[in-house]
Scaffold this motif. Structure first.
Motif, PDB file in Angstrom:
ATOM      1  N   ALA A   1       0.856  -1.190   0.008  1.00 57.63           N
ATOM      2  CA  ALA A   1       0.033   0.028   0.189  1.00 57.63           C
ATOM      3  C   ALA A   1       0.848   1.333  -0.064  1.00 57.63           C
ATOM      4  O   ALA A   1       2.090   1.159   0.504  1.00 57.63           O
ATOM      5  N   ILE A   2       0.491   2.379  -0.438  1.00 60.10           N
ATOM      6  CA  ILE A   2       1.237   3.588  -0.576  1.00 60.10           C
ATOM      7  C   ILE A   2       0.920   4.485   0.357  1.00 60.10           C
ATOM      8  O   ILE A   2      -0.314   4.856   0.957  1.00 60.10           O
ATOM      9  N   HIS A   3       2.034   4.723   1.294  1.00 60.67           N
ATOM     10  CA  HIS A   3       1.694   5.480   2.352  1.00 60.67           C
ATOM     11  C   HIS A   3       1.803   6.979   2.127  1.00 60.67           C
ATOM     12  O   HIS A   3       2.536   7.552   1.243  1.00 60.67           O
ATOM     13  N   SER A   4       0.859   7.800   2.773  1.00 57.91           N
ATOM     14  CA  SER A   4       1.040   9.287   2.683  1.00 57.91           C
ATOM     15  C   SER A   4       1.043   9.536   4.080  1.00 57.91           C
ATOM     16  O   SER A   4      -0.265  10.059   4.557  1.00 57.91           O
ATOM     17  N   VAL A   5       2.083  10.212   4.511  1.00 55.71           N
ATOM     18  CA  VAL A   5       2.049  10.691   5.993  1.00 55.71           C
ATOM     19  C   VAL A   5       1.758  12.235   5.904  1.00 55.71           C
ATOM     20  O   VAL A   5       2.532  12.765   5.187  1.00 55.71           O
ATOM     21  N   VAL A   6       0.984  12.411   6.539  1.00 59.40           N
ATOM     22  CA  VAL A   6       0.714  14.122   6.839  1.00 59.40           C
ATOM     23  C   VAL A   6       0.988  14.400   8.318  1.00 59.40           C
ATOM     24  O   VAL A   6       0.613  13.933   9.316  1.00 59.40           O
ATOM     25  N   PHE A   7       1.929  15.447   8.258  1.00 55.29           N
ATOM     26  CA  PHE A   7       2.772  15.818   9.600  1.00 55.29           C
ATOM     27  C   PHE A   7       1.282  16.402  10.449  1.00 55.29           C
ATOM     28  O   PHE A   7       0.412  16.876  10.177  1.00 55.29           O
ATOM     29  N   ALA A   8       1.324  15.802  11.825  1.00 52.73           N
ATOM     30  CA  ALA A   8       0.218  15.855  12.764  1.00 52.73           C
ATOM     31  C   ALA A   8       0.201  17.441  13.266  1.00 52.73           C
ATOM     32  O   ALA A   8      -0.235  17.537  14.224  1.00 52.73           O
ATOM     33  N   GLY A   9       0.917  18.288  12.663  1.00 53.87           N
ATOM     34  CA  GLY A   9       0.472  19.754  13.006  1.00 53.87           C
ATOM     35  C   GLY A   9      -0.259  20.304  11.898  1.00 53.87           C
ATOM     36  O   GLY A   9      -0.596  21.586  12.093  1.00 53.87           O
ATOM     37  N   PHE A  10      -0.603  19.629  11.016  1.00 54.34           N
ATOM     38  CA  PHE A  10      -1.270  20.417  10.031  1.00 54.34           C
ATOM     39  C   PHE A  10      -2.806  20.567  10.254  1.00 54.34           C
ATOM     40  O   PHE A  10      -3.382  19.312  10.799  1.00 54.34           O
ATOM     41  N   SER A  11      -3.722  21.748   9.792  1.00 52.53           N
ATOM     42  CA  SER A  11      -5.079  21.645  10.178  1.00 52.53           C
ATOM     43  C   SER A  11      -5.832  20.708   9.274  1.00 52.53           C
ATOM     44  O   SER A  11      -5.499  19.984   8.380  1.00 52.53           O
TER      45      SER A  11
END
Ligand code: 7RM
Length: 635
Positions: free
Chosen positions: A145-155
């Motif tokens: 699966a292709i991960h897309s990590v989004v920084f947990a400081g984003f709104s």
């Protein structure tokens, strides 16, 4: 001769020359000797920067998690792979061995499969720096699966944009996060985002702060019970070398964020090889990169590069200032950290607090210090060298980008003599070029220009998710047959490079790359605002801070300007995140524009930086009279 571990300057030059003269032979040898392939490649490299298309190790089959985990089990099964240091220093650290990591990744992978995730599906990961973050990344890779990590400081708005752009089916999140003395309601942010994400059908929720949060029936599931019930055996999906491994978003100067796509084989080879050499990693070292896995630095140099080398990689949940500014040094002493990799913005913040915090701890384990993310100023470099490394631990100033996947220009410690503020020499296999404004390469030394790369390297991003045309325009159109980095650089008399910063409009605040466009978009949503432009200006700690020029709709607007400033920053916080808040907001009657309607940011930047003695060419301005007005009222 082993090309894998470079130990002398002579060897560097020798290997570098080989990597340039015979790149295919060179990378083939590295790939062959140090990794586990299910099938070898048919072709080492094919490329065309005009299309653009780049393929490394075409036809090869592998799974990156077998390289990062399984192959270490027989020799390093009980060695710590991930050393988790929690936010709260009184909570014990967690040592996750390679054997344990193997089991936890497999369990997680089985949960993903059970919830319908298949090879090629996109999974959004929105987690704080807890072990589940690294484990979920690896679990995705395990099943293709292709991960897309989004920084947990984003709104929530930023999160929703990223989820939708790559059509993620699932989100992996936590109930909340600890950051210093604060707790953050991450699940609430996810819930808000998902109002606008019809494609997401499940949310796996890790417990971290144990808060009582609403769980949406049929969509949200607590992670732990699923892991407990899952088998710890999961066969690795066999991937093609050029199958996508992950998407990671980076903001540009215009338009929406770009989902950079990295593929499997070349990314693995290059991140592992750079990790080994740039940090001179040896078997019993304890390596610590303070970045968040939400950024490329965390992907390449907390997870993949270190684990591919069987290293011990520290993962820190907290912040440098909690419980006080000695925290980093306390961790260095406690875990006997040998390599420490951080950002100039952190160094400046720590330096500001003085050396008192440092003196309390034993830092003698440190062998190599690293920096990344923005140009490091001379003062910060010396502070780091004198007080943290005690002049015994070389500083590796590593220049690279989300797009490059791995470190590109850097000293090799104990090999390359360092020079303050210089990233020094290209890494093995990297062919930089400085270009002038007319598209000609500037040869020789003691020159400066726009930094390009002339030849492919294994970990370069292959495309922008869903928009190959934009990939071509952004990176391969400014200079023919070259990858354009967007940075300016100078080359000194011995051929060392110093990166001078972005030549476009991305502003780096505390190491975070912020595009001007989305921030302006947020400001412009304020009902009283007509138009805005933001620029960066130098800031002691953050490197750059943001200065906003705002035109109000109603010239006779009677509302309190300080209230308006607060409301504007509130909007930015909601739409992008607190990192993008403006330090200064100047209300103005107009903005300097070219005849084609483009804002001349160069002028605004000079005013914000108080460099108004020479504004440069203003002859193309439509409205030169506003310049004086803006200068007269500058903050
Ligand atoms: C790894 C990372 C990329 C941009 C890049 C530069 C700047 C990064 C350095 C640096 C001077 C450095 N990826 N940059 N490292 N500038 N010296 N050692 O930061 O995609 O987030 O940012 O960061 O402008 O283009 S990134």
């Amino acid at each position: 001769m082993s090309n894998y571990h470079i130990k002398h300057l002579e060897e560097y030059y020798q290997v570098y020359r080989k990597s340039i003269r015979e790149p295919e032979n060179f990378w083939e040898e590295v790939a062959e000797e140090h990794f586990m392939w299910r099938k070898k490649w048919d072709n080492v490299l094919s490329w065309d920067f005009n299309k653009p298309e780049v393929k490394w190790f075409e036809g090869a089959k592998l799974n990156i998690t077998e390289n990062c985990i399984d192959r270490h089990l027989s020799t390093r099964g009980d060695k710590t792979a991930i050393l988790f240091e929690p936010n709260d220093s009184s909570e014990p650290a967690e040592h996750i061995t390679y054997k344990q990591l193997h089991k936890r990744v497999n369990k997680f992978a089985n949960v993903l499969k059970d919830k319908g995730i298949q090879k090629g599906d996109r999974v959004c990961i929105y987690l704080p720096m807890i072990p589940e973050l690294a484990i979920s990344v690896l679990a995705c890779a395990r099943i293709g699966a292709i991960h897309s990590v989004v920084f947990a400081g984003f709104s929530s708005t930023a999160l929703a944009t990223r989820i939708n752009d790559s059509d993620c089916k699932m989100v992996i999140a936590s109930d909340g996060s600890f950051r210093g003395s604060k707790t953050i309601d991450l699940k609430g942010i996810v819930d808000d985002a998902l109002e606008d994400c019809p494609g997401v059908n499940s949310v796996l929720v890790a417990k971290r702060i144990h808060s009582d949060i609403p769980m949406k029936e049929g969509r949200d599931l607590w992670l732990q019970p699923l892991l407990d019930a899952a088998s710890d055996d999961c066969k690795a999906e066999i991937m093609d070398a050029e199958d996508p491994l992950f998407i990671l978003y980076t903001s540009g100067s215009t338009g929406k964020p770009k989902g950079m796509v990295h593929t499997t084989g070349g990314y693995m080879v290059y991140t592992a090889y750079t990790f080994k050499n740039v940090f001179q990693y040896t078997e019993n070292d304890v390596y610590w990169c303070t970045a968040d896995i939400g950024w490329i630095t965390g992907h390449s140099y907390i997870v993949y590069g270190p684990l591919a080398n069987g290293a011990t990689s520290v993962m820190f949940e907290g912040v440098p200032s909690y419980p006080d500014f000695g925290r980093f040094w306390e961790i260095v002493e406690k875990h006997k950290v040998t390599q420490f990799y951080t950002a100039p913005t952190a160094i400046r913040a720590l330096a500001k607090e003085g050396v008192g915090h440092l003196e309390k701890y034993d830092l003698s384990s440190l062998k190599v210090l690293g920096t990344v993310g923005e140009p490091i100023n001379e003062e910060a470099w010396h502070w780091y060298d004198d007080n943290v490394g005690k002049k015994k631990a070389p500083i590796v100033d590593t220049w690279w980008q989300t797009e490059t996947g791995g470190i590109m220009i850097t000293p090799i410690p104990f090999v390359t003599p360092t020079k303050p503020t210089y990233a020094t020499l290209p890494f093995i296999g990297i062919q930089p070029a400085l270009m002038d404004e007319n598209g000609k390469e500037i040869k020789g030394n003691q020159v400066d220009g726009r930094l390009c790369i002339k030849f492919p390297w294994p970990s370069m991003a292959r495309t922008i998710w869903g928009n190959h045309q934009r990939y071509k325009e952004t990176y391969f159109s400014a200079f023919k047959d070259k990858y354009f980095t967007g940075d300016g650089a100078l080359r000194d008399e011995v051929g060392y490079y110093r990166i001078t910063g972005r030549v476009d409009d991305v502003i780096i605040v505390s190491g975070h790359n912020l595009g001007t466009a989305p921030i302006e978009d947020a400001i412009n949503e304020h009902p009283a605002v007509a138009e805005s432009a933001i620029v960066g200006f130098p800031h002691d700690i953050k490197g750059n801070a943001l200065y906003g020029y705002v035109i109000l709709k109603d010239v006779g607007e009677t509302r309190d300007h300080n209230n308006l400033r607060k409301e504007i920053n509130q909007l930015i916080t909601e739409q992008i995140g607190p990192i993008a808040k403006l330090d200064k907001i100047q209300f103005t009657s107009g903005l300097p524009k070219t005849r084609s309607g483009k804002i001349m940011r160069r002028i605004l930047r000079k005013i914000a930086c108080k460099e108004t003695s020479n504004l440069g060419d203003t002859s193309t301005l439509l409205n030169p009279e506003v310049v004086q007005d803006i200068m007269d009222n500058a903050l």
